[in-house]
Design an enzyme around this catalytic site. Sequence first.
Site, mmCIF file in Angstrom:
data_model
loop_
_atom_site.group_PDB
_atom_site.id
_atom_site.type_symbol
_atom_site.label_atom_id
_atom_site.label_comp_id
_atom_site.label_asym_id
_atom_site.label_seq_id
_atom_site.Cartn_x
_atom_site.Cartn_y
_atom_site.Cartn_z
ATOM 1 N N LYS A 1 -6.167 6.511 25.988
ATOM 2 C CA LYS A 1 -6.552 7.733 25.276
ATOM 3 C C LYS A 1 -7.656 8.505 26.008
ATOM 4 C CE LYS A 1 -4.753 6.518 20.801
ATOM 5 N NZ LYS A 1 -4.261 5.132 20.928
HETATM 6 C C1 PLP Z 1 -2.979 4.763 20.736
HETATM 7 C C2 PLP Z 1 -2.475 3.547 21.470
HETATM 8 C C3 PLP Z 1 -1.084 3.271 21.610
HETATM 9 C C4 PLP Z 1 -0.018 4.129 20.965
HETATM 10 O O1 PLP Z 1 0.038 5.414 21.526
HETATM 11 P P1 PLP Z 1 0.804 6.586 20.751
HETATM 12 O O2 PLP Z 1 0.567 7.805 21.558
HETATM 13 O O3 PLP Z 1 0.167 6.632 19.390
HETATM 14 O O4 PLP Z 1 2.232 6.186 20.684
HETATM 15 C C5 PLP Z 1 -0.710 2.175 22.362
HETATM 16 N N1 PLP Z 1 -1.620 1.356 22.929
HETATM 17 C C6 PLP Z 1 -2.949 1.570 22.812
HETATM 18 C C7 PLP Z 1 -3.888 0.626 23.461
HETATM 19 C C8 PLP Z 1 -3.424 2.672 22.083
HETATM 20 O O5 PLP Z 1 -4.756 2.869 21.970
#
Ligand code: PLP
Length: 480
Positions: free
Chosen positions: A112
């Site tokens: 993220k």
């Molecule tokens: C947010 C997240 C996901 C999922 O991503 P999306 O965009 O919500 O599908 C997967 N793995 C981790 C470590 C995350 O923080």
Amino acid sequence: MSAPLRFISTRGGTAPLSFRDAVLTGLAPDGGLLLPEAIPDVRGALAAWRGLPYGELACEILRRYADIEPETLRGLVARSLASFRHPETVPVVPLEGTWVAELFHGPTLSFKDIALQFLGRLFALILAERGTELNIVGATSGDTGSAAIHGVRGRDRMRIFMMHPRGRISAVQERQMTTVTDANVFNLAVEGSFDDCQRILKATFGDAGFKQRFALGAVNSINWARLQAQIVYYFYAGLRVMDATGAAAVQFCVPTGNFGDIFAGYLAARMGLPVARLILATNANDILARFFNTGVYRRGPVHATLSPSMDIQVASNFERYLYYRAGEDPDRVAAWMQEFAETGTLALDGADGGHPDALFAAGAAGEKETLETIRETHAVHGYLPDPHTAVGLSVARRFRSDAAPTVCLATAHPAKFGEAIRRATGRDLAHHPVIEALLGLPTRADRMDPSVEALEGYIEEHARPVRDANRTQGGGHGEP
Ligand SMILES: *Cc1c(COP(=O)(O)O)cnc(C)c1O
């Protein structure tokens, strides 16, 4: 140059927005999600993009969407990537016949950061141009909160109010947020559950007068700018692996929760990256895997798993995919969303006959498979995946292809999920200096009652009303 790209709503009820308005708006005023009015076709540029460093490739891709002066964009990208600890930003490492794209080298060790380091700086740019301010409000049960806080900490013209359920998130995740003590960061430890936090968030964004007076903004994964930043690593990893293997196409395996990350892959494919298949991997919360296998989207109960950032039933970004699935017909999207809101079920109908989308394959991995994949990947290959990445690796095995090598997206560093690593391997193997450094630091969080009045009162006390209010801000889609 052609006219700048504008952004439209999946529900068709919003006049097209400029790039900057789309970034500040978040959710479209008609309740839909924003998409570019046309997806750029970059096939003619692919040969020249091979071998470009991450930052240069990012500028090439982002300028197709963002109407920002090239030098300014270059500076934004360079500063966003400077916070990453790996010189390649996203190293792509071979692993037992597949490839792993490590997206976790940013300040909070989850993928993220890639979008939120960019979005924080993009907000700062737009707010400075417009001479206005933004109060970002969010709710988190995991990675989003810390990545968002690190994206905006210390920046002028914005404050962030991030709610988490007190005592109900992991110690590491809590420290990653509460050790950020910049004056514009407000951690709110809510005496309640994550659902309480989301309810409060929705109601506060629904309070139109308050939202306008304080120019509330959202950083959750419905913001278009996040998707745009995520498209880049699909091209980067895809082109690298095609170069390394001589293959004409690749497939990606993506651990999925809110359908944001994998939707960026879908956009990359539509832009012209040769993507043979997108493999969607879920944990026990498998509503999306079931949809891609059956054509029926049906809400179920949320299960708590070892991969908490994917403990989601209703994926906020899925509506964007439905827009393309509906042949870009917003009326059909609106009807589907209404059917889903009323019945908890959505079944593809009519024109496409509900056929599965050939671009997608999908599967779910339970807790046993996740732990076993962590254990085995470490024991056999000396590579330690975090539990989200392990869900992907486990599902990817079912979809090997001779023609197209698989790139598995590694979404978090294992040190964020030390307890799962201990359960899988019996050992304390997952460390990272960033996590260790949190231990001695002072923390700051204010306790808050689980009510809308408490949140609004807190914001009134800590933020000034914003005179030249920005456009209506979207919100209400919380996420872990
Ligand atoms: C947010 C997240 C996901 C999922 O991503 P999306 O965009 O919500 O599908 C997967 N793995 C981790 C470590 C995350 O923080």
